[in-house]
Design a protein around this motif. Structure first.
Motif, short mmCIF file in Angstrom:
data_model
loop_
_atom_site.label_atom_id
_atom_site.label_comp_id
_atom_site.label_asym_id
_atom_site.label_seq_id
_atom_site.Cartn_x
_atom_site.Cartn_y
_atom_site.Cartn_z
N LEU A 130 42.47 47.56 43.69
CA LEU A 130 41.07 47.13 43.57
C LEU A 130 40.71 46.13 44.67
CD1 LEU A 130 38.39 46.59 41.86
CD2 LEU A 130 39.70 44.79 40.71
N ARG A 131 41.62 45.18 44.90
CA ARG A 131 41.35 44.13 45.88
C ARG A 131 41.27 44.69 47.31
NH1 ARG A 131 44.12 40.42 49.16
NH2 ARG A 131 43.37 38.27 49.03
N GLU A 132 42.26 45.52 47.66
CA GLU A 132 42.36 45.99 49.04
C GLU A 132 41.42 47.14 49.37
OE1 GLU A 132 44.30 44.33 51.24
OE2 GLU A 132 44.75 42.99 49.55
N PHE A 133 41.26 48.05 48.43
CA PHE A 133 40.57 49.30 48.77
C PHE A 133 39.17 49.41 48.17
CE2 PHE A 133 45.08 51.06 49.12
CZ PHE A 133 45.14 50.73 50.46
N ILE A 134 38.79 48.53 47.28
CA ILE A 134 37.44 48.58 46.74
C ILE A 134 36.68 47.28 47.07
CG2 ILE A 134 36.04 48.76 44.64
CD1 ILE A 134 38.37 50.52 43.50
N ALA A 135 37.25 46.13 46.67
CA ALA A 135 36.56 44.87 46.90
C ALA A 135 36.41 44.56 48.39
CB ALA A 135 37.31 43.74 46.18
N LYS A 136 37.46 44.77 49.17
CA LYS A 136 37.38 44.44 50.60
C LYS A 136 36.35 45.29 51.33
CE LYS A 136 41.63 42.03 51.77
NZ LYS A 136 42.87 42.03 52.55
N PRO A 137 36.35 46.62 51.14
CA PRO A 137 35.30 47.41 51.81
C PRO A 137 33.89 47.02 51.38
CG PRO A 137 37.08 48.84 51.07
CD PRO A 137 37.36 47.48 50.50
N VAL A 138 33.70 46.68 50.11
CA VAL A 138 32.37 46.28 49.64
C VAL A 138 31.93 45.01 50.38
CG1 VAL A 138 31.11 45.30 47.67
CG2 VAL A 138 32.51 47.36 47.37
N ILE A 139 32.84 44.03 50.47
CA ILE A 139 32.51 42.78 51.16
C ILE A 139 32.32 43.03 52.65
CG2 ILE A 139 33.31 40.45 51.70
CD1 ILE A 139 32.47 40.96 48.74
N ALA A 140 33.10 43.96 53.21
CA ALA A 140 32.96 44.27 54.63
C ALA A 140 31.56 44.81 54.93
CB ALA A 140 34.02 45.30 55.05
N GLN A 161 39.38 31.05 48.07
CA GLN A 161 39.17 32.45 47.74
C GLN A 161 38.23 33.08 48.74
OE1 GLN A 161 37.91 31.86 43.57
NE2 GLN A 161 39.27 33.57 43.09
N GLU A 162 38.53 34.30 49.13
CA GLU A 162 37.57 35.12 49.83
C GLU A 162 36.72 35.81 48.77
OE1 GLU A 162 36.79 35.15 52.85
OE2 GLU A 162 38.48 35.23 54.25
N LEU A 163 35.63 36.43 49.17
CA LEU A 163 34.77 37.05 48.16
C LEU A 163 35.48 38.20 47.45
CD1 LEU A 163 31.22 36.93 49.74
CD2 LEU A 163 32.13 35.58 47.85
N TRP A 164 36.39 38.89 48.17
CA TRP A 164 37.12 39.97 47.48
C TRP A 164 38.11 39.37 46.48
CZ3 TRP A 164 37.13 39.73 52.93
CH2 TRP A 164 38.26 39.13 53.51
N ASP A 165 38.54 38.11 46.69
CA ASP A 165 39.36 37.44 45.67
C ASP A 165 38.52 37.18 44.42
OD1 ASP A 165 41.94 37.09 46.90
OD2 ASP A 165 40.99 35.66 48.25
N LYS A 166 37.24 36.83 44.66
CA LYS A 166 36.36 36.58 43.51
C LYS A 166 36.18 37.89 42.71
CE LYS A 166 34.59 32.44 44.94
NZ LYS A 166 34.97 31.22 44.22
#
Ligand SMILES: [Zn+2]
Length: 190
Positions: A130-140, A161-166
């Motif tokens: 979730l963190r690497e492949f969903i949250a990170k692309p969304v924040i990108a 925290q980065e936003l994908w950490d949130k």
């Protein structure tokens, strides 16, 4: 005026017990948590998740501080280098093997680990996914609209925290002693 003497002798005999009042228990009035001493540096910390003095993650054993900003950005750089040098696919396979340990290739080399705040332990496979492949692309995607300022979120975040950490409810800690390395799965020994 003469008072009826019975009036004062009735109650001790138990004839007219006053109605039992349910007083609120002590715990209903529990005071807000007092500032606690950090287990790592001993300073009185007001942080909820991490000590503002030494960065120790307060819900984890001593010796697990938040990774520094320098290490986080070093990790991004190293991740990019590893990705290129393994043609992407190597990095991907490596990452999928590391996800159950709360790591990515760069995090493994830099002895960093992702922890799930809710479970207060190492992030597992799907949390990492979730963190690497969903949250990170969304924040990108959001970051491109803000001149990439969103990538700097950890500079002003109390828990780095980065936003994908949130989004994934995670923290990144430095685990140099391998304290949070999950034990080998019982079925993998067979
Ligand atoms: Zn501390």
């Amino acid at each position: 005026m003469v008072e009826n003497p019975d009036r004062y002798t009735k109650n001790p005999k138990g004839d007219e017990q006053p109605e039992q009042v349910q007083w609120p228990s002590q715990t209903d009035f529990a005071p807000p948590p007092a500032p606690a001493a950090c287990p790592a540096c001993g300073q009185v910390t007001s942080g909820e998740l991490s000590c503002q003095f030494c960065g120790q993650a307060l819900f984890l054993p001593k010796g697990l501080p938040l990774s520094t900003i320098g290490l986080r950005f070093g990790g991004y750089l190293l991740e990019g280098v590893l990705f290129v040098f393994t043609a992407g696919i190597g990095w991907l396979i490596w990452a999928l093997f590391l996800f159950p340990q709360g790591q990515t290739p760069a995090k493994q080399l830099l002895q960093m680990r992702v922890v799930h705040i809710g479970e207060q332990h190492t992030a597992r496979f799907w949390r990492m996914f979730l963190r690497e492949f969903i949250a990170k692309p969304v924040i990108a995607i959001l970051a491109t609209a803000t001149f990439f300022i969103l990538y700097l979120w950890l500079f002003w975040d109390r828990n780095r925290q980065e936003l994908w950490d949130k989004l994934a409810s995670t923290l990144v800690v430095s685990d140099r002693q391998g304290l949070l390395r999950p034990p080998p799965r019982p079925d993998s020994a067979q």
